[in-house]
Structures are given as structure tokens and as C-alpha cells.
Design an enzyme around this catalytic site. Structure first.
Site, PDB file in Angstrom:
ATOM      1  N   PHE A 224     -10.432  36.682   6.479  1.00 52.20           N
ATOM      2  CA  PHE A 224      -9.725  35.664   5.663  1.00 52.20           C
ATOM      3  C   PHE A 224      -8.367  35.530   6.482  1.00 52.20           C
ATOM      4  CE2 PHE A 224      -6.450  35.042   2.413  1.00 52.20           C
ATOM      5  CZ  PHE A 224      -6.612  33.617   2.194  1.00 52.20           C
ATOM      6  N   GLN A 225      -7.705  34.584   6.705  1.00 49.15           N
ATOM      7  CA  GLN A 225      -6.581  34.461   7.307  1.00 49.15           C
ATOM      8  C   GLN A 225      -6.483  34.936   8.823  1.00 49.15           C
ATOM      9  OE1 GLN A 225      -3.374  34.825   4.553  1.00 49.15           O
ATOM     10  NE2 GLN A 225      -3.448  32.729   4.080  1.00 49.15           N
TER      11      GLN A 225
ATOM     12  N   GLU B 187       6.959  28.057   8.250  1.00 45.45           N
ATOM     13  CA  GLU B 187       7.033  28.822   9.287  1.00 45.45           C
ATOM     14  C   GLU B 187       7.600  28.231  10.653  1.00 45.45           C
ATOM     15  OE1 GLU B 187       4.518  28.725   7.612  1.00 45.45           O
ATOM     16  OE2 GLU B 187       3.837  30.737   6.767  1.00 45.45           O
TER      17      GLU B 187
ATOM     18  N   MET C 173      13.207   5.425  18.731  1.00 43.57           N
ATOM     19  CA  MET C 173      12.914   5.472  20.001  1.00 43.57           C
ATOM     20  C   MET C 173      11.779   4.908  20.214  1.00 43.57           C
ATOM     21  SD  MET C 173      14.300   6.422  22.778  1.00 43.57           S
ATOM     22  CE  MET C 173      15.532   7.731  22.821  1.00 43.57           C
TER      23      MET C 173
ATOM     24  N   LYS D  78      -2.646  44.744   9.966  1.00 44.19           N
ATOM     25  CA  LYS D  78      -2.064  45.145   8.703  1.00 44.19           C
ATOM     26  C   LYS D  78      -2.133  46.650   8.694  1.00 44.19           C
ATOM     27  CE  LYS D  78      -1.682  44.364   3.924  1.00 44.19           C
ATOM     28  NZ  LYS D  78      -2.393  43.356   2.763  1.00 44.19           N
TER      29      LYS D  78
HETATM   30  C1  LIG Z   1       6.927  16.156  16.086  1.00 41.57           C
HETATM   31  C2  LIG Z   1       7.146  14.767  16.976  1.00 41.57           C
HETATM   32  N1  LIG Z   1       6.288  13.703  16.883  1.00 41.57           N
HETATM   33  C3  LIG Z   1       6.386  12.636  17.284  1.00 41.57           C
HETATM   34  C4  LIG Z   1       7.331  12.371  18.369  1.00 41.57           C
HETATM   35  C5  LIG Z   1       7.493  11.172  19.039  1.00 41.57           C
HETATM   36  N2  LIG Z   1       8.828  10.543  18.907  1.00 41.57           N
HETATM   37  C6  LIG Z   1       9.886  10.684  19.651  1.00 41.57           C
HETATM   38  S1  LIG Z   1      11.341  10.137  18.931  1.00 41.57           S
HETATM   39  C7  LIG Z   1      10.435   9.432  17.691  1.00 41.57           C
HETATM   40  C8  LIG Z   1      11.202   8.668  16.396  1.00 41.57           C
HETATM   41  C9  LIG Z   1      12.146   9.319  15.677  1.00 41.57           C
HETATM   42  O1  LIG Z   1      12.491   8.592  14.740  1.00 41.57           O
HETATM   43  P1  LIG Z   1      14.087   8.924  13.967  1.00 41.57           P
HETATM   44  O2  LIG Z   1      14.016  10.588  13.682  1.00 41.57           O
HETATM   45  O3  LIG Z   1      14.062   7.916  12.910  1.00 41.57           O
HETATM   46  O4  LIG Z   1      15.194   8.959  15.032  1.00 41.57           O
HETATM   47  P2  LIG Z   1      15.660   7.340  15.659  1.00 41.57           P
HETATM   48  O5  LIG Z   1      15.066   7.482  17.399  1.00 41.57           O
HETATM   49  O6  LIG Z   1      15.367   6.144  14.744  1.00 41.57           O
HETATM   50  O7  LIG Z   1      17.291   7.705  15.926  1.00 41.57           O
HETATM   51  C10 LIG Z   1       8.935   9.673  17.723  1.00 41.57           C
HETATM   52  C11 LIG Z   1       8.115   9.401  16.656  1.00 41.57           C
HETATM   53  C12 LIG Z   1       8.177  13.457  18.529  1.00 41.57           C
HETATM   54  N3  LIG Z   1       9.038  13.584  19.317  1.00 41.57           N
HETATM   55  N4  LIG Z   1       8.189  14.711  17.785  1.00 41.57           N
END
Ligand SMILES: Cc1ncc(C[n+]2csc(CCOP(=O)(O)OP(=O)(O)O)c2C)c(N)n1
Ligand SMILES: [Mg+2]
Lengths: 593, 170
Positions: free
Chosen positions: A116-117, A54, A489, A166
Site C-alpha cells: 500500500f502506497q 506536495e 501564451m 518506515k
Molecule cells: C503545468 C503546465 N501545463 C501547461 C503549460 C503550458 N502553458 C504555458 S503558458 C500557458 C497558459 C498560462 O495561462 P495564464 O496562467 O492565464 O497566463 P497568461 O499567459 O494568460 O498570462 C500554458 C497552458 C505549462 N507551462 N505548465
């Protein structure tokens, strides 16, 4: 309304959707929404796209909405269906994307019984939406649906949830058409106050070091607003910059465009913001990614801020001239008033300002060094540049979505966006897993477009199940993974702020993305080193169906320029070579995200 | 609080569509964004009970108060937001039911103070009074301070209802 003319709630719902012009719903079935699915089965006006989670449904609807300017529609079941949608809803709320999300609910007599749900969907989504409804009486159904669409698309757009028990879907309900007088209480101001426009023009005409700073509000306002913005930039000759969400409103190739501003913005954009004497902000919200340290933000400027959301004005940064209204209307009035005003701007000062900006530009803050000898490791920036160049002149409309991380910033910096509504990214919430489902929504809306998700290897795994949706609908989406084997990042922040202790940011046990693609009936490609890059890009673009291109890039590359959180615009780290890299990082800065 | 640099109290009245969840929406806005609520009252105010009026006493810097008003104003079921103190003179009143328990001289003293404040006795036993007192927040606070040493047992306050003076309406 006679009983005979009454239809089931589900039929009334679908009729209301049709009257709102809905053509596509992104959804996932379950017990509570079976009557709605039954209704969908028995009609042909509205198409349903079956996602695999979703959250994916909401992001797909966001991609659809953002690339078309229409309201994206989602249908999910009660309980887990609704809770799974929450991340997408908050994403749409933060980025002002118009979404109507229909959630199933247990029958009214069971609400509150831990059935439920059952989940308290309106309670959970209250802070996750612009507004939400729980329809408890058949007579409220049609009105709630029409109102939801009005709310989602007017003012500052956003997501709206309609929770549908529902029994209301199964029982009879009366139909009424869209209200003729709009919404009774929600009437956002769109036409700006002429006095505010006058004061803005006073400032603009007297400016010596002006800048125009625009954001997603210009995109949301529509193509007309972007066209007017271009007119204003041409008319004034002022430099302009954009937030992540606003890219494409002014073409990246326009010499007056300084590139994106903010944490990973260009040197010239940030220094121009810092040094300007008059700032015209339109449809941008002075977000912390943009302002950096607030008390050092553009200290010498007088600011004009046009926004449709009164709560965005004077929230973070006090401004001299607030203008409430729709970005397009504001731009139209500004242009008229600017042209009608007999005062001529200070051309000499503007020319001097441009000389200063050109000096900053000459630093080439986005530059990088790509070794071209065979076997050399691919720089992620180079991969995006080559991708961008390969997509030009294809005679196809090109749409780019992204996941979240370094690759997202590199895409924003190096892929030139020339048009609004062709760049879809998760800005405010920064949701990893956004790009692939968003690309699905874009591709559904633009079957002939070239839709590319520029991804990271970590993010893509967050909604990888949507490859199955891609396969089912034969969507020729291209997933272009900049695979640095790290949550890049996160790794970058750990390098700069946490002594190089790379806690849990290495992506161990990654899948073989080529085989993964193949298992989802798509084409898998891989580039290991620089001489393979162009061929992989060419093959990807030449493939009619979906592709995952796994591009092995330099695992250690950092995204620059960078304003560390808590630092000022003129405290920028320009490159890995900059001495004293963490110079601008203060203790208060360390607590910031 | 109001003495702190730049902080002020504001009495904000909000006219809303009387729909389920509206109070949760307003309260959620305040808690979610970290605004103060010193007092909040809500009740339907038109003959069909379609509209409700919410009165909120809050405090913050001028920028925060303006944010609060803008945030309230953009809630979908909100018709009007009025910053009563800023838009002109206004009247603010609250009512309290105050139980004082005790005997002898303290009991007599409580009754004398109540008379001075024009508090009504709405319930009495040989060992207690319940006073009903209406007025501004300061008046209620002053009364409570005086009866506290005399056996103040329980207080129930309504929070303020407020309205602009003169012909001005929300
Ligand atoms: C749902 C979610 N969880 C954690 C983060 C924190 N976060 C930001 S960038 C990142 C790493 C992303 O890694 P990747 O997709 O390999 O991209 P890269 O930075 O290596 O280009 C994380 C864990 C986020 N932005 N969103
Ligand atoms: Mg990565």
C-alpha cells in the site's frame, strides 16, 4: 557507538537536519512518515510548514532556497506523496535550485511487493533529481542525509531525494556528524584554470563589440558573484544582458544593462548578441529560449563560457574559451587579470558599438499603448509598470514570484529587478502553479518582505489550494492576477502559428476571485478598467494580510518582442503592428516548443 | 557508422562508487539523452567491492562524445571518466561463448576455424560445440561470420573490457 546512545532513525534524521542548519521543512504527512512527524512534534528546533499539495511543498522550498541561498527542505509521504512532488523536483533540477526532499517509503521488507502506497521513488526520481538515496540500513542514514546536503548545494545546485523506509525511521540508528572531508566522489571544480582566464582576458581586451551574457549561475553563486559582476561591467563598460533566471544580478536601472535576452527579450539585447564579436557568458547555458535558431546564433563572435557544470559547456554552442568554475570565483579572477593586463581596450570601437546599441534601444521594443480614459481596458504591461512603481520607496524588501505564461514574460520585462534573489520564476521547466507556493516559501524566509505572485488566471488555479496554507500561517502574500481570461501564451501561439484557432485556450467558468479570496480568509480586490488600477494596487499594498487582486486585462494582448521558435535573433517580431508577423516561422520552427 | 560524417566510436571507462542504482543511472543517462550504447560491461574492481568499473562503447559526433563524458562525470557517484582511445593506446577485449550445432563436414570445418582463431572448445556433444573465444570485437565478429553458415546456433558475448596500455591508470 553504544546501544544506549542510539536514537530512533527519525531522531537521527532530525538531528542531522539540525546539524545542517535546517530551520524550516515544507511538508505533508502520511502513513510512511508518521515516525518523522512524531519526531518533529517532540522538538522545537525545526519548524514545519504544512502545505496543501506536495507539489506546493517543493515549490515553497524552491522559493525559500532561491530567496535565501540556503537548501530548501521537503518532507512527503510514500507513494502519492512522492509522485506529487515529482514536478517540483524536475522544476528544481532544471533551474538548479538546492532542495533536499525526504520521502517516506514502505518498510524495507515490503519494498518490491506492491505494498500500500508503495512507489519506486528512487526509480521515478532518478532522472528528476541531481542524485537520490534509498536508505536500507540504519548505519547509512546519517551519512546519506549529510551527503544529500553537500550534493544539493555544491557544484551546480539541484534537488536530492532521500527515500526513507518506515522501519528505518522507527528502529535504532547510529548518529554521525557532517563529514569533514566533503563528499568522497563528488568534487566539482570551483576554482578556474588561470590559463583559461588568461585567454578570456585576451579576447576581452581585443573586443570591439563585446557583450556580457549572464544567467542563474551568477545568482546561485551568491551575492558576492552579483557584486563582482557589477564591478566587471563598470570596469569594462561593456553592455550586458541576462537570461530570465539571472535578472537582478545587474540592476535593471543600470544603463549598461540591455534587459533580458531571448524569445521575449529586448530588441537591443538580442541584436547585440547577434552582432557582437566577443561574448562572455557566465552561469548561463545557451538554452533554446535564449539562442533561437542555433546555426544563426551570434555567428560572428568568439565566445567565452564560464560555468560550474562541464556538461553545459559546448553542449549547444561551441565556444572558443571554456572556463570551468564557480561564477563568483571566475568573476574575481577575470577582474584581477583584466586589471593587471596592461593592454588598453579599444575605447573608440566600444563607443561606436554603444552608438549602434543605442540606435536599437531607440526602437523601444517594450513599448505599449495604454488608453487612459476612464473605462479603458487595462494593458497587462501597464498593470505591471504601475505595480512596480507603487512598490518602490515603500521601505520594504520586494520579492516577486510568477506563474508561467505571458504575465511571467511581462513581469520579466517591466518589473525592474535591482537585486539578486528577489525574483523567483520557473524558467527551465515553465511550471504553471509555481508562483503561489514559491511565494509562500519566500514569505516564510522573509516575514517582513513584500512578496507578490504575479499570476495568470489559468496558472493560479493549478495550485490555488495553497491559499489555505497562506491563511493558516497568516502570510501576507499578494497574488496579482493579470486576468486575460485566456491561457494567454497558448492563445498567442495559436494566433501566430495556428491560424487563430483557439482550441481549448479560453478559460471558461473562471471563479469569482474576490469571493475565492474571501473564502480563504484573504482580501479580494478587482480592477475592471484603467482608472481602478492604481487604487486596487494601493489597497493591496496597504493590506496587512494576504490579498488576491484580480486585474482584468486586455484578453487579446500579445507579448512582444518575440523571436518565434526556430528563428534567429535578428528575425524578431517587434509588435502586433509588424507586417507579416509569422515571417520568421519556418516548418522546422513549427515543431519546436 | 564511424564512417559517417563526424561520427566516431569511443571506448569510455568509468570508475564509480558501487552503490545500488548506479547502473540504472548510467543507462538512464544514455537512454534519456538519446546516446548510443554499443556495448556496456560492469563489475566491481577493488578488493572491498566498493568501486566498480563500467566500460561503455558508444558512438557520436565529437561534440556528443564530449557531452557524454561531461554528463557521466557529473553523476555524483562517479570518480573518474576516461576516454580510452583519446588518452592513449589501450587494449579492449571481449569474450564470447558460441554454440555451433551440426554434423559431418560442417562440424569438422567449424573445428578447423576455431583452431585458426584459437577458440577453445569448452563443451562438445556429437551434434554441437561450444567455443570460448576472447579478443577484440572485430575478431569475434569475423569468427561469427565464418561459423554462421556452419550451424551457428547461439551466441553469448560479454561486451568489452578495456584498459590503457603501459603504466597509465584510470
Ligand atoms: C503545468 C503546465 N501545463 C501547461 C503549460 C503550458 N502553458 C504555458 S503558458 C500557458 C497558459 C498560462 O495561462 P495564464 O496562467 O492565464 O497566463 P497568461 O499567459 O494568460 O498570462 C500554458 C497552458 C505549462 N507551462 N505548465
Ligand atoms: Mg491568462
Amino acid at each position: 557507538m553504544t546501544a544506549a546512545s542510539e536514537q530512533s532513525g527519525a531522531e537521527v534524521l532530525l538531528r542531522a537536519l539540525k546539524d545542517q542548519g535546517v530551520e524550516v521543512i515544507f511538508g505533508y504527512p502520511g502513513g510512511a512518515v508518521l515516525p518523522i512527524y512524531d519526531g518533529l512534534f517532540r522538538q522545537n528546533a525545526i519548524r514545519h510548514v504544512l502545505v496543501r499539495h506536495e507539489q506546493g511543498a517543493v515549490h515553497a522550498a524552491e522559493g525559500y532556497a532561491r530567496s535565501t541561498g540556503r537548501v530548501g527542505v521537503v518532507l512527503v509521504t510514500s507513494g502519492p506523496g512522492a509522485t506529487n512532488a515529482v514536478t517540483g523536483l524536475v522544476d528544481a533540477l532544471m533551474d538548479s535550485i538546492p532542495i533536499v526532499c525526504l520521502t517516506g517509503q514502505v518498510p524495507t521488507h515490503l519494498i518490491g511487493n506492491d505494498a500500500f502506497q508503495e512507489a519506486d521513488t528512487t526509480g521515478i526520481t532518478r532522472p528528476a533529481t541531481k542524485h537520490n538515496y534509498l536508505v536500507k540500513r540504519p548505519g547509512d542514514l546519517a551519512r546519506a542525509v549529510h551527503e544529500a546536503f553537500i550534493v544539493a548545494r555544491s557544484g551546480r545546485p539541484g534537488p536530492v531525494v532521500i527515500d526513507l523506509p518506515k522501519d528505518i525511521m522507527i528502529g535504532k540508528a547510529p548518529y554521525s556528524g557532517p563529514p569533514e572531508n566533503g563528499h568522497p566522489s563528488y568534487r566539482p571544480r570551483t576554482e578556474p584554470d588561470p590559463a583559461a582566464i588568461g585567454r578570456a582576458v585576451d579576447l576581452l581586451k581585443g573586443a570591439r563589440r563585446p557583450i556580457i551574457y549572464t544567467g542563474g549561475g551568477v545568482i546561485n553563486s551568491g551575492e558576492e558573484a552579483a557584486a563582482l559582476l557589477r564591478t566587471l561591467v563598470r570596469l569594462t563598460g561593456f553592455p550586458c544582458t541576462s537570461t530570465l533566471m539571472g535578472l537582478g544580478a545587474v540592476p535593471a536601472s543600470d544603463p549598461r544593462f540591455l534587459g533580458m535576452l531571448g524569445m521575449h527579450g529586448t530588441y537591443e539585447a538580442n541584436l547585440a548578441m547577434h552582432g557582437c564579436d566577443v561574448m562572455l557568458a557566465i552561469g548561463a547555458r545557451f538554452d533554446d529560449r535564449v539562442t533561437g535558431r542555433l546555426d544563426a546564433f551570434s555567428p560572428g563572435s568568439r565566445k567565452i563560457h564560464a560555468d560550474i557544470d562541464p556538461s553545459s559547456v559546448n553542449k549547444n554552442v561551441p565556444v572558443e574559451v571554456p572556463i570551468l568554475g564557480d561564477a563568483g570565483r571566475v568573476l574575481a579572477r577575470l577582474i584581477e587579470a583584466y586589471e593587471a593586463d596592461p593592454r588598453s581596450p579599444d575605447r573608440a570601437a566600444l563607443a561606436e558599438w554603444w552608438r549602434e546599441i543605442d540606435g536599437w534601444r531607440a526602437r523601444e521594443s517594450l513599448s505599449f499603448t495604454q488608453e487612459l480614459t476612464p473605462g479603458a481596458v487595462i494593458k497587462p504591461q501597464h498593470a505591471i509598470r504601475r505595480l512596480f512603481e507603487a512598490t518602490r520607496g515603500l521601505g520594504k524588501e520586494v520579492f516577486v514570484t510568477t506563474e508561467v505564461g505571458q504575465h511571467q514574460m511581462w513581469a520579466a520585462q517591466h518589473f525592474g529587478f535591482e537585486e539578486p534573489r528577489h525574483w523567483m520564476t520557473s524558467g527551465g521547466l515553465g511550471t504553471m502553479g509555481y508562483g503561489l507556493p514559491a511565494a509562500i516559501g519566500v514569505q516564510i524566509a522573509h516575514p517582513d518582505g513584500l512578496v507578490i505572485d504575479i499570476a495568470g488566471e489559468a496558472s493560479i488555479l493549478m495550485n490555488i489550494q495553497e491559499m489555505s496554507t497562506v491563511a493558516q500561517y497568516r502570510l501576507p502574500v499578494k497574488v496579482f492576477i493579470l486576468n486575460n481570461q485566456y491561457m494567454g501564451m497558448v492563445r498567442q501561439w495559436q494566433e501566430l502559428l495556428h491560424g487563430g484557432r483557439y482550441a481549448e485556450s479560453f478559460m471558461a467558468a473562471l471563479p469569482d476571485f474576490v469571493k475565492l479570496a474571501e473564502s480563504f480568509h484573504a482580501t479580494g480586490l478587482r480592477a475592471e478598467s484603467v482608472e481602478q488600477l492604481d487604487e486596487v494596487i494601493r489597497a493591496m499594498l496597504a493590506t496587512d494580510g494576504p490579498v488576491i487582486a484580480d486585474i482584468a486585462v486586455d484578453p487579446k494582448e500579445n507579448c512582444f518582442p518575440m523571436i518565434p521558435s526556430g528563428a534567429a535573433h535578428n528575425d524578431m517580431i517587434l509588435s502586433a503592428a509588424t507586417e507579416d508577423r509569422a515571417a520568421g516561422i519556418t516548418d522546422p520552427g513549427l515543431v519546436l516548443v | 557508422m564511424a564512417g559517417d560524417a563526424g561520427l566516431r566510436f569511443a571506448t569510455i571507462s568509468v570508475l564509480v562508487e558501487n552503490e545500488p542504482g548506479i547502473l540504472a543511472r548510467v543507462v538512464g543517462l544514455f537512454s534519456g539523452r538519446g546516446y548510443n550504447i554499443d556495448s556496456l560491461t560492469v563489475a566491481p574492481v577493488d578488493e572491498t567491492a566498493r568501486l566498480s568499473r563500467i566500460n561503455i562503447v558508444t558512438s557520436g559526433t565529437e561534440m556528443v562524445i564530449e557531452q557524454i563524458k561531461a554528463q557521466l562525470g557529473r553523476l555524483v557517484p562517479v570518480y573518474r571518466v576516461a576516454d580510452l582511445g583519446r588518452e592513449g593506446p589501450h587494449i579492449a577485449r571481449e569474450m564470447a561463448l558460441i554454440k555451433v550445432a551440426g554434423t559431418g563436414e560442417k562440424r569438422a570445418e567449424a573445428l578447423r576455424i576455431a583452431e585458426a582463431f584459437r577458440a577453445r572448445v569448452v563443451d562438445a556433444t556429437t551434434e554441437s560445440f561450444i567455443f570460448e573465444l576472447t579478443g577484440g570485437t572485430e575478431k569475434l565478429d569475423a569468427f561469427l561470420a565464418l561459423v554462421r553458415p556452419l550451424g551457428l546456433a547461439e551466441v553469448s558475448r560479454t561486451g568489452i573490457a578495456a584498459i590503457a596500455r603501459g603504466t597509465r591508470t584510470i
